[in-house]
Motif scaffolding. Structure first.
Motif, PDB file in Angstrom:
ATOM      1  N   ASN A  31      83.702  38.152  38.173  1.00 49.95           N
ATOM      2  CA  ASN A  31      82.288  38.350  37.855  1.00 49.95           C
ATOM      3  C   ASN A  31      81.820  39.779  38.172  1.00 49.95           C
ATOM      4  O   ASN A  31      80.640  40.019  38.393  1.00 49.95           O
ATOM      5  N   GLY A  32      82.768  40.705  38.165  1.00 43.91           N
ATOM      6  CA  GLY A  32      82.427  42.114  38.300  1.00 43.91           C
ATOM      7  C   GLY A  32      82.085  42.568  39.697  1.00 43.91           C
ATOM      8  O   GLY A  32      81.503  43.644  39.876  1.00 43.91           O
ATOM      9  N   GLY A  33      82.467  41.774  40.719  1.00 38.34           N
ATOM     10  CA  GLY A  33      82.107  42.122  42.089  1.00 38.34           C
ATOM     11  C   GLY A  33      83.291  42.512  42.934  1.00 38.34           C
ATOM     12  O   GLY A  33      84.442  42.483  42.507  1.00 38.34           O
ATOM     13  N   ASN A  34      83.006  42.909  44.148  1.00 35.63           N
ATOM     14  CA  ASN A  34      84.040  43.134  45.145  1.00 35.63           C
ATOM     15  C   ASN A  34      83.525  42.616  46.480  1.00 35.63           C
ATOM     16  O   ASN A  34      82.315  42.416  46.663  1.00 35.63           O
ATOM     17  N   ASN A  35      84.433  42.397  47.394  1.00 34.77           N
ATOM     18  CA  ASN A  35      84.031  41.790  48.666  1.00 34.77           C
ATOM     19  C   ASN A  35      84.953  42.236  49.773  1.00 34.77           C
ATOM     20  O   ASN A  35      86.056  42.744  49.535  1.00 34.77           O
ATOM     21  N   ASN A  36      84.490  42.047  50.999  1.00 31.62           N
ATOM     22  CA  ASN A  36      85.322  42.355  52.155  1.00 31.62           C
ATOM     23  C   ASN A  36      84.720  41.698  53.385  1.00 31.62           C
ATOM     24  O   ASN A  36      83.640  41.096  53.305  1.00 31.62           O
ATOM     25  N   ALA A  37      85.400  41.866  54.506  1.00 30.85           N
ATOM     26  CA  ALA A  37      84.907  41.351  55.789  1.00 30.85           C
ATOM     27  C   ALA A  37      85.540  42.170  56.889  1.00 30.85           C
ATOM     28  O   ALA A  37      86.595  42.783  56.711  1.00 30.85           O
ATOM     29  N   ASN A  38      84.892  42.198  58.031  1.00 30.09           N
ATOM     30  CA  ASN A  38      85.465  42.893  59.177  1.00 30.09           C
ATOM     31  C   ASN A  38      84.931  42.270  60.457  1.00 30.09           C
ATOM     32  O   ASN A  38      83.863  41.655  60.472  1.00 30.09           O
ATOM     33  N   THR A  39      85.703  42.427  61.505  1.00 30.81           N
ATOM     34  CA  THR A  39      85.370  41.833  62.798  1.00 30.81           C
ATOM     35  C   THR A  39      85.471  42.891  63.885  1.00 30.81           C
ATOM     36  O   THR A  39      86.441  43.645  63.934  1.00 30.81           O
ATOM     37  N   SER A  40      84.482  42.947  64.743  1.00 29.10           N
ATOM     38  CA  SER A  40      84.557  43.766  65.952  1.00 29.10           C
ATOM     39  C   SER A  40      84.602  42.829  67.149  1.00 29.10           C
ATOM     40  O   SER A  40      84.595  41.607  66.998  1.00 29.10           O
ATOM     41  N   LEU A  41      84.616  43.389  68.330  1.00 30.75           N
ATOM     42  CA  LEU A  41      84.562  42.554  69.529  1.00 30.75           C
ATOM     43  C   LEU A  41      83.216  41.876  69.678  1.00 30.75           C
ATOM     44  O   LEU A  41      83.076  40.918  70.458  1.00 30.75           O
ATOM     45  N   TYR A  94      80.666  40.359  53.204  1.00 33.83           N
ATOM     46  CA  TYR A  94      79.731  40.837  52.184  1.00 33.83           C
ATOM     47  C   TYR A  94      80.377  40.856  50.800  1.00 33.83           C
ATOM     48  O   TYR A  94      81.598  40.950  50.663  1.00 33.83           O
ATOM     49  N   GLU A  95      79.515  40.715  49.807  1.00 31.88           N
ATOM     50  CA  GLU A  95      79.899  40.842  48.417  1.00 31.88           C
ATOM     51  C   GLU A  95      78.963  41.834  47.729  1.00 31.88           C
ATOM     52  O   GLU A  95      77.773  41.870  48.040  1.00 31.88           O
ATOM     53  N   VAL A  96      79.503  42.604  46.811  1.00 33.13           N
ATOM     54  CA  VAL A  96      78.709  43.519  45.982  1.00 33.13           C
ATOM     55  C   VAL A  96      78.893  43.082  44.534  1.00 33.13           C
ATOM     56  O   VAL A  96      80.023  42.972  44.045  1.00 33.13           O
ATOM     57  N   PHE A  97      77.762  42.814  43.857  1.00 28.29           N
ATOM     58  CA  PHE A  97      77.788  42.269  42.504  1.00 28.29           C
ATOM     59  C   PHE A  97      76.843  43.036  41.580  1.00 28.29           C
ATOM     60  O   PHE A  97      75.871  43.645  42.060  1.00 28.29           O
ATOM     61  N   PRO A  98      77.082  42.973  40.276  1.00 26.04           N
ATOM     62  CA  PRO A  98      75.989  43.274  39.346  1.00 26.04           C
ATOM     63  C   PRO A  98      74.836  42.321  39.650  1.00 26.04           C
ATOM     64  O   PRO A  98      75.052  41.161  40.025  1.00 26.04           O
ATOM     65  N   SER A  99      73.623  42.782  39.528  1.00 26.27           N
ATOM     66  CA  SER A  99      72.476  42.028  40.038  1.00 26.27           C
ATOM     67  C   SER A  99      72.253  40.682  39.344  1.00 26.27           C
ATOM     68  O   SER A  99      71.546  39.827  39.879  1.00 26.27           O
TER      69      SER A  99
END
Length: 444
Positions: A98-108, A114-119
């Protein structure tokens, strides 16, 4: 006269940039405790949907009798496995299709998805995050799969990477009782020994809506966004209210000498590390400015003196590692040629003593102010960045307005304050002195 006018014009321009970057936002809470922040910006047809959970590597799994490290980071991976309505391995495929990208991260201190999409995919983004919160599939197959993924990440990023265990070596010597002494990625033996029930219990404890912040940033219509948030999140049951009671660290009053051996390096390093205040404290902001002064680029004091002029080091620097309960301030250097670690440390310490003995120059102070003005403007220059900042300032700092006025803290820091903070925290009897050494090969 012309030069003065140019300086005045540049200052006006910087001030305009800072004020022009003000971020408008709206907040509300659902009955289940989910905190929602909306930042509407219709300049580009893009949205970011993000959720930050108030759980990080310091929050151990298992039981008080058998605490397990690495659970928060493990869940960063595990919650991509699938849900009751999203098949195994399909989460990221749906996003990319659907034209988006996503990622995740963890700190202590926290975990962020998060996802980034066309609106036009706002509803899809909200549905995906509500599925992750309400319907994750936590089964033995997923646990076993992600266990191998985490092990490979550990091998690639830490075990087999030059200087990859630098932070681990510092933390385990600097902290004695607080869980900051543990690796964020965890010990693989802890993950291997954990039961499926322990993972389920951890999810139940930390991943409820009342322990999360949902941020929508970008091109949407506010009334519609609110309605969709309520549609997908209001019926998610409220979770437990986690309670933390971490032990306090004693002050360091004598130098702690330590060594760490890394099989992936040939050049040793000297590291000094200090336990400093959590990132909400004013002194932590001052220490960020100290880092920029000492090693903010090739014109900084440490680099110019030790690398460029005296040619004693391949690399030298200062790092302020911000954490909630205690931060870490570290200075490091990699010697060049026959230079010893002791000689390199003496050169680094000389700059610290100089800061303790005299005020930095007005010119250097103005340079620091310009650096932090520039960072402030850049931090609010993208929708994705704004979403992350809004979530961070609410979840960790308890003050969303810092997205607009944190720069005022840096502006208010004086040269005298910089000197006072260096005197207060960066003394030899308050630190770990770590020799980070090549591991000698043994012949069998």
């Amino acid at each position: 006269m012309k030069k003065c006018l140019l300086i005045l014009a540049s200052l006006v321009f910087i001030g305009f940039q800072a004020s022009a970057q003000k971020v408008e936002f709206e907040e509300f809470d659902l009955d289940n405790g989910l905190h929602v922040i909306l930042h509407q910006d219709n300049t580009a047809p893009v949205i970011t949907v993000s959720v930050m959970y108030d759980v990080g590597g310091k929050d151990l799994g298992g039981s008080p009798e058998a605490p397990r490290t690495g659970f928060a980071h493990f869940f960063e991976h595990l919650l991509f496995e699938g849900t009751k309505n999203i098949g195994k391995g399909e989460y990221s495929k749906i996003i990319s299709a659907n034209g988006g990208n996503n990622n995740a991260n963890t700190s202590l201190d926290r975990t962020y998805y998060y996802e980034v999409f066309p609106s036009n995919n706002l509803e899809l983004g909200l549905w995906l995050e509500s599925e992750r919160m309400l319907h994750p599939v936590i089964d033995q197959v997923g646990v076993d799969t992600q266990n191998e993924v985490v092990k490979e990440e550990k091998r690639l990023r830490y075990d087999n990477s030059p200087y990859g265990q630098f932070l681990f070596a510092v933390s385990e010597n600097l902290f004695k009782v607080h869980p900051y002494k543990n690796k964020n990625i965890g010990e693989m033996s802890d993950l291997d020994e954990s039961t499926l029930e322990e993972f389920k219990d951890y999810h139940k404890k930390w991943y409820g809506p009342n322990n999360a912040t949902l941020v929508l940033a970008g091109d949407f219509e506010t009334a519609k966004a609110k309605a969709l948030v309520k549609k997908y999140f209001k019926d998610i049951p409220k979770g437990n209210t986690p309670v933390r009671n971490f032990p306090k660290e004693a002050e360091i009053t004598e130098t702690i000498e330590a060594k760490f051996y890394d099989p992936n390096i040939q050049v040793p390093a000297i590291i000094t590390a200090y336990k400093t205040p959590g990132f909400k404290e004013r002194d932590a902001y001052v220490l960020s400015m100290v880092s920029a002064y000492l090693s903010g680029g090739k014109s900084s004091k440490l680099y110019k003196k030790i690398v460029d002029d005296k040619k004693m080091a391949l690399q030298v620097g200062a790092i302020n590692i911000d954490q909630m309960d205690y931060s870490i301030y570290a200075l490091y250097g990699l010697p060049l040629g026959e230079v010893t670690l002791e000689a390199l440390l003496a050169e680094i310490d000389e700059e610290i003593v100089k800061m303790q003995s005299e005020l930095i120059t007005e010119r250097d102070y103005q340079k620091l102010q310009n650096i932090f003005e520039n960072r402030f403007v850049n931090s609010n220059s993208s929708i994705e960045g704004i979403a992350g900042s809004l979530a961070t300032y609410y979840t960790l700092y308890d003050d969303v307005n810092l997205i607009n006025n944190e720069i005022d803290i840096y502006r208010s820091i004086t040269r005298q304050e910089i000197q006072d903070v260096v005197k207060k925290y960066l003394n030899p009897n308050q630190r770990v002195e770590l020799e980070y050494l090549p591991e000698e090969k043994t012949n069998n």
